[in-house]
Design a protein around this motif. Structure first.
Motif: not given
Length: 361
Positions: A81-91, A97-99, A290-295
């Protein structure tokens, strides 16, 4: 595989949730009002409502988390979960939108933890709030496919909660039945399919009475659907397929960094808003894509691993697996990731179902 050692948090579970100060009744009353406020805040766009959900239930589980001990599987799930959140944060993408995306990702795990640690006392807050709100906010809407009842996913979440109410009383059974009928009247195909998945997890398929009573009910329900709810049986995609193909082509044409890390949180809405023909479409209606496209590929792999970990952790509770499986299915053709109350209810229901199996209740 050993599950969470939650014995300290489960002592004296027959009494209401233990909160600082011992004001359990105040907690329940306050919780109902807070949940009602969050439900009414949905009309403001949903983010304010999710902040209320995250804040309130996050505070409620703090005392229980301090007593719970995590094992290897729990740490692995937290790492994913933290890894996925990290990908969103650095993307790529704006901070807002990230929040929003991170908040959406946290709702289901929060509900799952609440259900596992707090138990059925969650129902004393969520079910009254939904029972008060839904009759006041539900209306039949005329669409090109006929009349449909709104809030199908809120009714679906309420149904899931009623399925784990157990021996709490026949009242919850009646509420669950009404909720199921409401989901059918919404004529939302994916919600109806998810409802059936939860039903399969709830009933005992090894009993003869299940088949003796179930088959006539299925025949009557089928006749009712064919004659009065024809939209459920329609197979059109409401234009979704064309937009999925367009986004797939855009993703393939992206740079290497975009393929690995995605186009950034909020990029789907940005693309759709810039297309006049897609203005009314609003969103992609496929959360997995959506997850694939955005992350990107990294986010998609973590997303799949997260779902696999959840299913693995709950494998002993068939109802919990069916509830989470139904959520994953709804994400194929809808924007379920943004439906905070629905995700919270399903997470709570799955957590309660897991607790009852692992603790022999």
């Amino acid at each position: 595989m050993r599950e969470l050692d939650l014995k300290p948090a489960y002592q004296n579970m027959k009494r209401p949730v233990s909160v600082p100060g011992g004001i359990s009744m105040l907690f329940m009353v306050l919780g109902v009002f807070v949940m009602l406020a969050s439900l009414w805040l949905i009309g403001l766009g949903g983010m304010a409502a999710k902040l209320v959900l995250l804040g309130f239930w996050g505070l409620m589980i703090v005392p229980h988390l301090m007593q719970a001990r995590l094992n290897g599987g729990d740490w692995a799930a937290l790492f994913i979960l933290c890894g996925l959140i990290g990908v969103v944060a650095i993307g790529a993408g704006g901070l807002d939108a990230k929040l929003r995306l991170i908040g959406n990702l946290l709702i289901l795990p929060l509900g799952l933890i609440c259900g596992a640690l707090i138990g059925r006392d969650c129902l004393r807050v969520m079910i009254p709030a939904l029972v008060i709100y839904l009759p006041l906010a539900s209306v039949f809407q005329l669409t090109h496919d006929g009349w449909r009842l709104n809030h199908p996913f809120l009714f679906l979440g309420l149904f899931g909660l009623c399925c784990v109410a157990g021996l709490a009383g026949r009242v919850f059974g009646v509420i669950g039945l009404i909720s199921a009928v409401a989901v059918m009247l919404s004529q939302t195909r994916i919600a109806v399919f998810a409802l059936l998945m939860v039903v399969v997890g709830r009933i005992n398929l090894s009993r003869a009475w299940t088949w003796l009573l179930g088959l006539p009910i299925i025949i009557v329900a089928g006749f009712f659907v064919v004659n009065w709810l024809p939209r459920i049986l329609m197979t059109h995609g409401s234009g979704r397929l064309a937009f999925w193909q367009m986004f797939w082509a855009d993703w393939q044409a992206g740079s290497d960094s975009q393929k690995w890390l995605g186009f950034g949180a909020g990029s789907v809405e940005t693309v759709l808003q810039n297309l006049p023909s897609a203005a009314a479409f609003g969103a992609l209606h496929n959360d997995h894509f959506r997850i694939l496209f955005e992350t990107g590929l990294i986010g998609a792999v973590l997303w799949v691993l997260a779902w696999g970990m959840l299913i693995w952790r709950l494998r002993q509770a068939r109802l919990a697996v069916c509830i989470l499986g139904s959520v994953a299915v709804t994400m194929v053709t809808d924007n379920t990731l943004s439906y905070g109350h629905y995700l919270l209810c399903c997470g709570m229901a799955a957590g309660i179902a897991m607790h009852e199996v692992t603790h022999g209740e």
